[in-house]
Design an enzyme around this catalytic site. Sequence first.
Site, PDB file in Angstrom:
ATOM      1  N   GLU A  86       0.807  -1.146   0.009  1.00  0.00           N
ATOM      2  CA  GLU A  86       0.034  -0.064   0.023  1.00  0.00           C
ATOM      3  C   GLU A  86       0.721   1.326  -0.007  1.00  0.00           C
ATOM      4  O   GLU A  86       0.453   2.202  -0.490  1.00  0.00           O
ATOM      5  CB  GLU A  86      -0.930  -0.085   0.989  1.00  0.00           C
ATOM      6  CG  GLU A  86      -1.991  -1.176   1.254  1.00  0.00           C
ATOM      7  CD  GLU A  86      -3.129  -0.852   0.131  1.00  0.00           C
ATOM      8  OE1 GLU A  86      -3.596   0.334  -0.058  1.00  0.00           O
ATOM      9  OE2 GLU A  86      -3.464  -1.886  -0.408  1.00  0.00           O
ATOM     10  N   ASP A 104      -7.418   6.081  -9.414  1.00  0.00           N
ATOM     11  CA  ASP A 104      -8.133   4.586  -9.505  1.00  0.00           C
ATOM     12  C   ASP A 104      -9.453   4.836  -9.383  1.00  0.00           C
ATOM     13  O   ASP A 104     -10.287   3.747  -9.227  1.00  0.00           O
ATOM     14  CB  ASP A 104      -7.537   3.506  -8.357  1.00  0.00           C
ATOM     15  CG  ASP A 104      -7.672   4.358  -6.921  1.00  0.00           C
ATOM     16  OD1 ASP A 104      -8.362   5.038  -6.522  1.00  0.00           O
ATOM     17  OD2 ASP A 104      -7.311   3.592  -6.033  1.00  0.00           O
ATOM     18  N   THR A 109      -7.225   8.261  -1.293  1.00  0.00           N
ATOM     19  CA  THR A 109      -6.870   7.098  -0.413  1.00  0.00           C
ATOM     20  C   THR A 109      -6.141   7.671   0.955  1.00  0.00           C
ATOM     21  O   THR A 109      -5.031   8.733   0.736  1.00  0.00           O
ATOM     22  CB  THR A 109      -6.171   6.200  -1.241  1.00  0.00           C
ATOM     23  OG1 THR A 109      -6.958   5.697  -2.299  1.00  0.00           O
ATOM     24  CG2 THR A 109      -5.728   5.070  -0.433  1.00  0.00           C
TER      25      THR A 109
END
Length: 301
Positions: A86, A104, A109
Amino acid sequence: MKRSGVLFLAAVPVVAAATAYFLSPGGSDGTPARPPAALVEAGREHAKSRAEQERAADDAVIARLPPGLADPAKKELAQRLVASAEHSTLDWRSAYDSIEDLGDGQGYTAGVIGFCTGTHDLLTLVERYTEAHPGNGLARYLPALREVDGTDSHEGLDPGFTAAWRAEAELPAFRAAQEAERDRVYFDPAVRLAKLDGLGPLGQFVYYDALVFHGPDTDPDGFYGLRERAMRQADTPAEGGSEKTFLDAFLDVRRAAMKAKRPGIDTSRVDTAQRRFLEAGNFTLDTPLVWEMYGETFRVP
């Protein structure tokens, strides 16, 4: 967490009873009779009781098993493995304040496990944190987070949300909230279900990483959908199957789903990490471990 069959079996008595009413003579205008509210409520209570019985039985099974990935040292290792995928680091605690749009389609995120503004988990995190800590620096963004949930939009979040996230991440309470939500949504359900499927620490990690990446969804490309697809190809150890054969099938299904969603995606987390551990027969996820992620080599001595 959903378990295959539980919801269906619990609903059978309700459906059967309701069907009897629907097939009985209706009113004078020909409309079918509806089951009375008392019957519907009784059905709900039965379903709830059945689910509680199932969970209690599962709890008894898990209580007899070793801690597996839930062992503190193994859990720490699991976070380091996920962080390599990640955040390209083994220092997962350095990611509390991370926040960016990866392009994405999932919006921002952020945080230790990659909570996303477009996938509901970041919203839930901030809602639960605000319940415990009213007036925190992220609370004013809740209306905007609800509006963009399910999209990649930044509307109502820019330009201040990223700075507010980083500032809040300096606080021990918000760091603890991130870890608690990570465990509640991802780590604990993954380890629990993997244990019920008869999987050891490696399989428990395979489930955990898949749940983080694919989300707790039942559609074909969500974690629970992937598990169902793998179970059609191979039996779990709990069903009498081979652990290696089942994990091979699960990783095959998962890799195909990753490629189908984003054809150019780097599948290192499967190919040169989890598959490598599996081929080495390291079902207990013992160290030392060496793996590659996006061309970079990581080691845990």
